[in-house]
Structures are given as structure tokens and as C-alpha cells.
Design an enzyme around this catalytic site. Structure first.
Site, PDB file in Angstrom:
ATOM      1  N   HIS A  17       0.848  -1.208   0.000  1.00 56.07           N
ATOM      2  CA  HIS A  17       0.000   0.000   0.000  1.00 56.07           C
ATOM      3  C   HIS A  17       0.874   1.245   0.000  1.00 56.07           C
ATOM      4  O   HIS A  17       2.096   1.148   0.111  1.00 56.07           O
ATOM      5  CB  HIS A  17      -0.992  -0.019   1.163  1.00 56.07           C
ATOM      6  CG  HIS A  17      -0.392   0.057   2.542  1.00 56.07           C
ATOM      7  ND1 HIS A  17       0.429  -0.927   3.059  1.00 56.07           N
ATOM      8  CD2 HIS A  17      -0.491   0.993   3.515  1.00 56.07           C
ATOM      9  CE1 HIS A  17       0.789  -0.594   4.282  1.00 56.07           C
ATOM     10  NE2 HIS A  17       0.256   0.575   4.592  1.00 56.07           N
ATOM     11  N   HIS A  36       1.366   3.923   1.998  1.00 59.32           N
ATOM     12  CA  HIS A  36       1.903   4.659   3.149  1.00 59.32           C
ATOM     13  C   HIS A  36       3.429   4.761   3.078  1.00 59.32           C
ATOM     14  O   HIS A  36       4.107   3.808   2.683  1.00 59.32           O
ATOM     15  CB  HIS A  36       1.481   4.005   4.464  1.00 59.32           C
ATOM     16  CG  HIS A  36       0.049   4.286   4.808  1.00 59.32           C
ATOM     17  ND1 HIS A  36      -0.689   3.493   5.647  1.00 59.32           N
ATOM     18  CD2 HIS A  36      -0.788   5.290   4.417  1.00 59.32           C
ATOM     19  CE1 HIS A  36      -1.914   3.983   5.760  1.00 59.32           C
ATOM     20  NE2 HIS A  36      -2.001   5.070   5.017  1.00 59.32           N
ATOM     21  N   ASP A  49       5.775   4.606   5.185  1.00 59.54           N
ATOM     22  CA  ASP A  49       6.609   3.603   5.870  1.00 59.54           C
ATOM     23  C   ASP A  49       6.658   2.262   5.119  1.00 59.54           C
ATOM     24  O   ASP A  49       7.262   1.298   5.589  1.00 59.54           O
ATOM     25  CB  ASP A  49       6.157   3.398   7.330  1.00 59.54           C
ATOM     26  CG  ASP A  49       4.740   2.885   7.454  1.00 59.54           C
ATOM     27  OD1 ASP A  49       3.863   3.351   6.709  1.00 59.54           O
ATOM     28  OD2 ASP A  49       4.493   2.013   8.311  1.00 59.54           O
ATOM     29  N   HIS A  50       6.035   2.222   3.934  1.00 57.31           N
ATOM     30  CA  HIS A  50       6.091   1.012   3.108  1.00 57.31           C
ATOM     31  C   HIS A  50       6.676   1.277   1.718  1.00 57.31           C
ATOM     32  O   HIS A  50       6.956   0.334   0.985  1.00 57.31           O
ATOM     33  CB  HIS A  50       4.698   0.385   2.984  1.00 57.31           C
ATOM     34  CG  HIS A  50       4.148  -0.045   4.309  1.00 57.31           C
ATOM     35  ND1 HIS A  50       4.105  -1.356   4.716  1.00 57.31           N
ATOM     36  CD2 HIS A  50       3.669   0.687   5.349  1.00 57.31           C
ATOM     37  CE1 HIS A  50       3.617  -1.421   5.946  1.00 57.31           C
ATOM     38  NE2 HIS A  50       3.346  -0.191   6.356  1.00 57.31           N
ATOM     39  N   HIS A  87      -7.501  -0.762   5.541  1.00 54.65           N
ATOM     40  CA  HIS A  87      -6.443   0.118   6.060  1.00 54.65           C
ATOM     41  C   HIS A  87      -6.258   1.289   5.083  1.00 54.65           C
ATOM     42  O   HIS A  87      -6.229   2.451   5.479  1.00 54.65           O
ATOM     43  CB  HIS A  87      -5.161  -0.691   6.215  1.00 54.65           C
ATOM     44  CG  HIS A  87      -3.985   0.069   6.732  1.00 54.65           C
ATOM     45  ND1 HIS A  87      -3.899   0.543   8.020  1.00 54.65           N
ATOM     46  CD2 HIS A  87      -2.831   0.439   6.118  1.00 54.65           C
ATOM     47  CE1 HIS A  87      -2.744   1.174   8.176  1.00 54.65           C
ATOM     48  NE2 HIS A  87      -2.081   1.135   7.034  1.00 54.65           N
ATOM     49  N   ASP A  92      -0.260  -4.029   6.118  1.00 58.03           N
ATOM     50  CA  ASP A  92      -0.942  -3.551   7.326  1.00 58.03           C
ATOM     51  C   ASP A  92      -2.397  -4.010   7.379  1.00 58.03           C
ATOM     52  O   ASP A  92      -3.264  -3.313   7.921  1.00 58.03           O
ATOM     53  CB  ASP A  92      -0.873  -2.021   7.406  1.00 58.03           C
ATOM     54  CG  ASP A  92       0.537  -1.525   7.714  1.00 58.03           C
ATOM     55  OD1 ASP A  92       1.434  -2.360   7.930  1.00 58.03           O
ATOM     56  OD2 ASP A  92       0.736  -0.296   7.735  1.00 58.03           O
ATOM     57  N   HIS A 114       4.515  -4.893  10.413  1.00 56.29           N
ATOM     58  CA  HIS A 114       5.001  -4.254  11.656  1.00 56.29           C
ATOM     59  C   HIS A 114       5.229  -5.260  12.780  1.00 56.29           C
ATOM     60  O   HIS A 114       4.568  -6.294  12.838  1.00 56.29           O
ATOM     61  CB  HIS A 114       3.983  -3.216  12.163  1.00 56.29           C
ATOM     62  CG  HIS A 114       3.903  -1.987  11.324  1.00 56.29           C
ATOM     63  ND1 HIS A 114       4.668  -0.872  11.562  1.00 56.29           N
ATOM     64  CD2 HIS A 114       3.146  -1.697  10.241  1.00 56.29           C
ATOM     65  CE1 HIS A 114       4.383   0.065  10.662  1.00 56.29           C
ATOM     66  NE2 HIS A 114       3.460  -0.415   9.843  1.00 56.29           N
TER      67      HIS A 114
HETATM   68 FE    FE Z   1       2.588   0.698   8.140  1.00 53.46          FE
HETATM   69 ZN    ZN Z   2       0.066   1.541   6.584  1.00 53.39          ZN
END
Ligand code: FE
Ligand code: ZN
Length: 252
Positions: free
Chosen positions: A53, A55, A57-58, A111, A130, A168
Site C-alpha cells: 500500500h 503509506h 513507511d512502506h 487500512h 498492514d 510491523h
Molecule cells: Fe505501516
Molecule cells: Zn500503513
């Protein structure tokens, strides 16, 4: 298929996949360039980047890795404007090959609107980003509770021995929440001991399995009567139970 876990940022996991026969190297959700680069060095190449996805942090490692290694970036077509450097647009339920490895795209909104999971059928390995965590599930940012509930149901139906690699390391906080409302679950108590040992060893608690999650992850146990009773909603539907659990977790 070798999977290397790459801890990133404070609690993210990126994953490197190596398929020996064709010497194909891929990364799932590169959170950051440098942590991934440390592992990629060994292989001296990076053929593919797969994103679950959009985001940051990915995907934050996407462009620098692509620039350095000329990698092709694969992600869900619907997210083409939000995934940096996307090259190959994937569709729901499509199968796709990276080297000799074949995965199926499982559409798992909730998400985010365009979240997907990568299921490697032959190896029985899924990367869930996530959506599903060990003992938890992602927060609902862009989708609805119904969407997340349905997405989790798709994952629930995979073969029980399937290994689950998630985005995570939230497992400790997650088991504390599960224990709060599922105290008498003996599988959960056993799983806690296993997780505590992993954390003491400073090892990832990942992968988990579908079978473990079915028995211990409270978000996959919305049809369980004692879970319903413990959150004070006897006789509620499974989706209402899920909503209530997600709300409780959001403020846990
Ligand atoms: Fe994340
Ligand atoms: Zn995420």
C-alpha cells in the site's frame, strides 16, 4: 524461496525474497533505503519491489532503490498515482511471476482503499502489509469496517499452514489486547510465551501462521461466543463484534 526479515524504522518490517534457481531478488515494502541496502548488498542486485500500500513507511525506499538497481516496481493499479515509481500495475486476483515464483494478488481494502496482499501459492507464504498482523489487524484509515472485515476473511480462508509476514512488529501490544478480552484462550497463553521468548532474544515474532492466528488473533475470532460476551455484546453479529473490537483497540 528464502525470506529475509529487514527491520526498518522503529517497528516496520521489509522483506527480501531470494529465488535461487533464477537468482531473482525482490523486496516487499522497502521502508527505508539504507536498512534494505545493507541486505541487498549480499545479492548485488534487486530485480523487483512489491508494495502492499501507499503509506510512506512502506514505500519510502522505492525511488532510491530503483535508481540504484534499476528494479521494477509492482503495485496495485488503483494506486498508480500514490506509489512512487510504479512500473507494473497489478489487478485483483491476478497471478504474476517474479523469476520462478508465482504470487496471487489478494485485494484487502480497509487500512487503505487500494491495499493488497501477496500470496505465494506454491510456497504458502503471504505478505499482508498492514491488513493482518500477528494477533492484530491494521487501523481503518481509508476504508470501512466492513471492508477490513471482508479482507481479513479472505486471508482467513487460506491454507492453515500458510506463513504470514506482516508489515510491523506490533505483536506485544497486540497480545496484551487479545489477553484483555480473551483471557481463557489457552492457545493465546501459549503463544504469549513463545512471543516473550522471541522478544527476549531480540528476534522478530514473525512469521506467524494462519492456523495460529485463527486460534489466537481476537480479530479473527469475531464469531466466538465468549469473545462477544467478554466485550459485553452478547448475540451481536460478527461484523458488529469486529467494529467494537477495532474501536476498543484504537483506544487501548
Ligand atoms: Fe505501516
Ligand atoms: Zn500503513
Amino acid at each position: 524461496m528464502i525470506v529475509e526479515v529487514i527491520p526498518c524504522l522503529s517497528d516496520n518490517y521489509s522483506y527480501l525474497i531470494h529465488e535461487k534457481e533464477s537468482n531473482t531478488v525482490s523486496i516487499i515494502d522497502p521502508s527505508e533505503f539504507y536498512a534494505c541496502e545493507e541486505i541487498i548488498k549480499k545479492y548485488k542486485k534487486l530485480d523487483f519491489i512489491l508494495n502492499t500500500h501507499h503509506h510512506s513507511d512502506h514505500v519510502d525506499g522505492n525511488l532510491m532503490l530503483k535508481k540504484k538497481y534499476g528494479s521494477k516496481i509492482l503495485a496495485f493499479g488503483m494506486e498508480k498515482d500514490r506509489i512512487p515509481g510504479i512500473d507494473i500495475l497489478l489487478e485483483e486476483n491476478q497471478t504474476h511471476k517474479i523469476g520462478n515464483l508465482e504470487f496471487r494478488v489478494i485485494f484487502t481494502p480497509g487500512h487503505t482503499k487500494g491495499h493488497i496482499a501477496f500470496f505465494f501459492m506454491k510456497e504458502k507464504i503471504i505478505f499482508t502489509g498492514d491488513t493482518l498482523f500477528s494477533l492484530g489487524c491494521g487501523r481503518i484509515f481509508e476504508g470501512t469496517h466492513e471492508e477490513m472485515f471482508n479482507s481479513l476473511n479472505k486471508i482467513k480462508n487460506l491454507p492453515p499452514e500458510t506463513k504470514v509476514y506482516c508489515g510491523h512488529e506490533y505483536t506485544k501490544n497486540n497480545y496484551e489486547f487479545c489477553l484483555e478480552y480473551d483471557k481463557d484462550n489457552t492457545f493465546l497463553k501459549k503463544k504469549k510465551l513463545f512471543i516473550d521468548q522471541k522478544l527476549r532474544d531480540k528476534s522478530p515474532t514473525i512469521p506467524t501462521t494462519i492456523d495460529d492466528e485463527l486460534k489466537t488473533n481476537i480479530f479473527l475470532r469475531c464469531d466466538n461466543e465468549s469473545v462477544k460476551k467478554n466485550i459485553g455484546i452478547n448475540n451481536a453479529s460478527d461484523i458488529l463484534t469486529f467494529k467494537k473490537l477495532r474501536d476498543l483497540k484504537d483506544s487501548f
